[in-house]
Design a protein around this motif. Sequence first.
Motif, PDB file in Angstrom:
ATOM      1  N   VAL A  98     -22.442 -15.340   3.794  1.00  0.00           N
ATOM      2  CA  VAL A  98     -20.998 -15.131   3.838  1.00  0.00           C
ATOM      3  C   VAL A  98     -20.332 -16.442   4.244  1.00  0.00           C
ATOM      4  N   ARG A  99     -19.218 -16.732   3.567  1.00  0.00           N
ATOM      5  CA  ARG A  99     -18.484 -17.951   3.876  1.00  0.00           C
ATOM      6  C   ARG A  99     -17.314 -17.644   4.793  1.00  0.00           C
ATOM      7  N   SER A 139     -14.284 -11.867   3.763  1.00  0.00           N
ATOM      8  CA  SER A 139     -14.621 -12.759   2.659  1.00  0.00           C
ATOM      9  C   SER A 139     -14.448 -12.037   1.323  1.00  0.00           C
ATOM     10  N   LYS A 184     -13.556 -17.594   5.580  1.00  0.00           N
ATOM     11  CA  LYS A 184     -12.378 -17.442   4.716  1.00  0.00           C
ATOM     12  C   LYS A 184     -11.453 -18.655   4.821  1.00  0.00           C
TER      13      LYS A 184
END
Length: 180
Positions: free
Chosen positions: A77-78, A18, A80
Amino acid sequence: MTQELLDKALVEEATKKSGLIWVRGSGEPTPPGPGREAATRALWHVWHDGAACVVGDGPGEQPLPGLTGGGEAVVTVRSKDKGGRLVSWTARVVELAPASPEWEAAVGELKGKRLNAPDGEAMPERWARECRVLRLEPTGATAELPDGSLAERPPPSPATTRRPIPAALPRLLLKRRGRR
């Protein structure tokens, strides 16, 4: 034990891939009002030696409010590819002392990721004088992802991207349609 290893691997791989992480420090004051939490900020980072490293709190760098050495933070956290929340984890915040071996190693990685720096090769010296370099070390605990959107209005800023459209633009656009 197996779940702990899987959680650790998920945290590491998701954070490595990320470009941004969302961080809420435990030292940031909570805004007044019912149901309000401390602000979560998007930060650019690098994953180095088992932790997310960030630099900021200096002129022209990202703000790091609420992140104090010895404190804790929650990192989200995302994904990607899809952009959705993937994992949230608890971190211990460690402030690195300038010119220490750990600081030098982290800055070496951060320097390569810093875009549009005004001072190029002199950036590490400026960071040593004016900024803080922090390690967000996973504690091993992953947090439950919240339901629903966490979208908030951006903080007030003098920056703007909206301006009135030029008067001639509608005529230009209509002319192009007429030619086809």
